[in-house]
Design a protein around this motif. Sequence first.
Motif: not given
Length: 653
Positions: A28-37
Amino acid sequence: MSDSRYSYDENAEVWPYFVLTLLSVVLIPATLIAYSRFTAKKETTDTYKSTFKADNDADIQKYRTKLKRNNLFTKLNVFVFFGWLVFAGLIYLITIQEPSADGAKIFDPYELLELPYSATEKEIKSTYRKLSLKYHPDKVHELGNFTREEVEARFVEITKAYKALTDEEVRENFIKYGHPDGPQETTHGIALPKWMVEGTGSPVVVSLYAIFFGVVLPWFVGKWWGSIQEYTKNGIHRDTAGLFFEEIIKDQPVFITHEKIVEFVSRAAEYKSLLPKLTPDDILELLNAHLERKPVKNELDKITVVARVPALLDGFLDIANAFKVPSLLTKIIEVRRAIIQAVPIKSLSNGELYQLPGATDAVLAATVTRVNDLIKIPAAEAKKALGTKDTAQTDNALNAAKNLPKITILSSKFKVPGEEVVPPQSQVHLIIKFSISSPVNTIPKFTEESLEEEETDILLRNPLSNSNKGPKLPYVIAPYFPVPEHTSWEVIVAAPGDKLVDGPVTLTNGTITKITKESKLVTQDDIEVNTFKLQLSMMSPQFLGSFNFDVQLLNKTYFGLDLSLKVPMVVENPPESTETEEDVYDIPDAEEDSLAGTMAQMKGEKVSKKKDNEDEEEEEEEEDFSDIDTDTDAEFESDDDDADFDEEEKKKK
């Protein structure tokens, strides 16, 4: 005494939940970081699209395609993609999985007796009587679909449930231990089959645990920590930062030239990992070839080198800021925009025309050197000045010139929030009101009153809250630069004698005034007013008087868009109050949560904490009580004196 045992996941019921939980913590945190980028890269800003193509445009497009592919297939994105595939597979496995019959059940007497939680004692006894007759082993003659053992077990359960609700001892066991029979055995679940832990598979599991916690995890943590320590907060290699710092000390800031700055960049440690086969001399040769707009044998290497330069110069700018020499900061910014626009170092004075798409060395001999003058002359003369190939290319260059983001200062001043003047030794803010529009537009003058902003409570608490607002400034028109770059300005405040006072601070956002081609002279209602504020790190002078400061706005991507202002700071005492001493006598300090308290804190004055209502009431009661006591005592004393006086008079008579 309770027993403690281990239970294993022999039926593979627990491990999907275990793996799903661990995966969610990371996924979940990795997905949020990827989405923000991803969303950050997708931002769009309106800008002029030039039709001019550089000689190495094919190689630039290859580099951009490679860059997009590398940004898409990053380790983070690949992990997120396959992680969600595994997540979906685990969810599907859980949904199709049937729970085993020997699963643990929670003892609930109300559920076993099929009673609501609000049932009375009479209802409990009545229901138990009916169920005992139904499931008593001696009274059941037709078992139906049940076996004799199931009926007996059911009878035992309802009996325990009844006693848990009626028998004192059994009820106490149920309340304390959750079961009518008292403490039950404690089982520790392991989300693995028994053979993997206690059988032949045990060495495999132990080895995997040892490899993961002893090798893999420390390696990842060490690599992560090493990457943090390897780069500064500005994103440049620590060896590169050390090189820049040493060179500034060795050569002295005022003696560093534009050519020296390019040489420093060629020795950056980043290129050792990007292009390990190239030496610093090779890097310098590629940089000079880019500035001269000359082709090289390997254009992709040149493009890779050039794409990294702006980030390196931004780090260099931050390091040079510590030496407080504005002229060095100016040179770094000039080299930065020369790299973006591919303008030779020797031709920086002609960079304003050289940067236009299609311009050639003809600009070096042209009598016109400013964009504002170029857009006013006939197209034939503009073609000659730029050295463009044909009329279409000339029109393209002129359209690009008309779409440059020209900044116009509407007002600039120093101000202390909450004060009408700038008192000595106070925290000062530089406030710049500006507009951004095409060079063809003439911006009308504004009065100071029309640009005044209301000092609300929010603005007094955070004076910079309305600074640098609006959309990101447009992408730069730079056909020779391989990476999209937003235009921006660096704001520098200096004192006479080339002494840096504050900055550089980057101006990155602003709403652009869009004017139609037919309307060149506009009114104030057509102008988009933007605000930029800079809180000075120094206090205002302790002496009264007027002090002049040089404020420079240096564009980081275009030539000819710099501005230099003289902004006076008039230091004077605040106006004296017209109130008398009696009017201000015994006035309490302003409360910290009030508007007056906020202004007092900014001035360095004392403020009082907000008192609770109870404390205030108690203080008022004490004051009232003390007043009453004092007055009463005085009255009693006065009455006693009068009585004694009357007695003496009577005796005399």
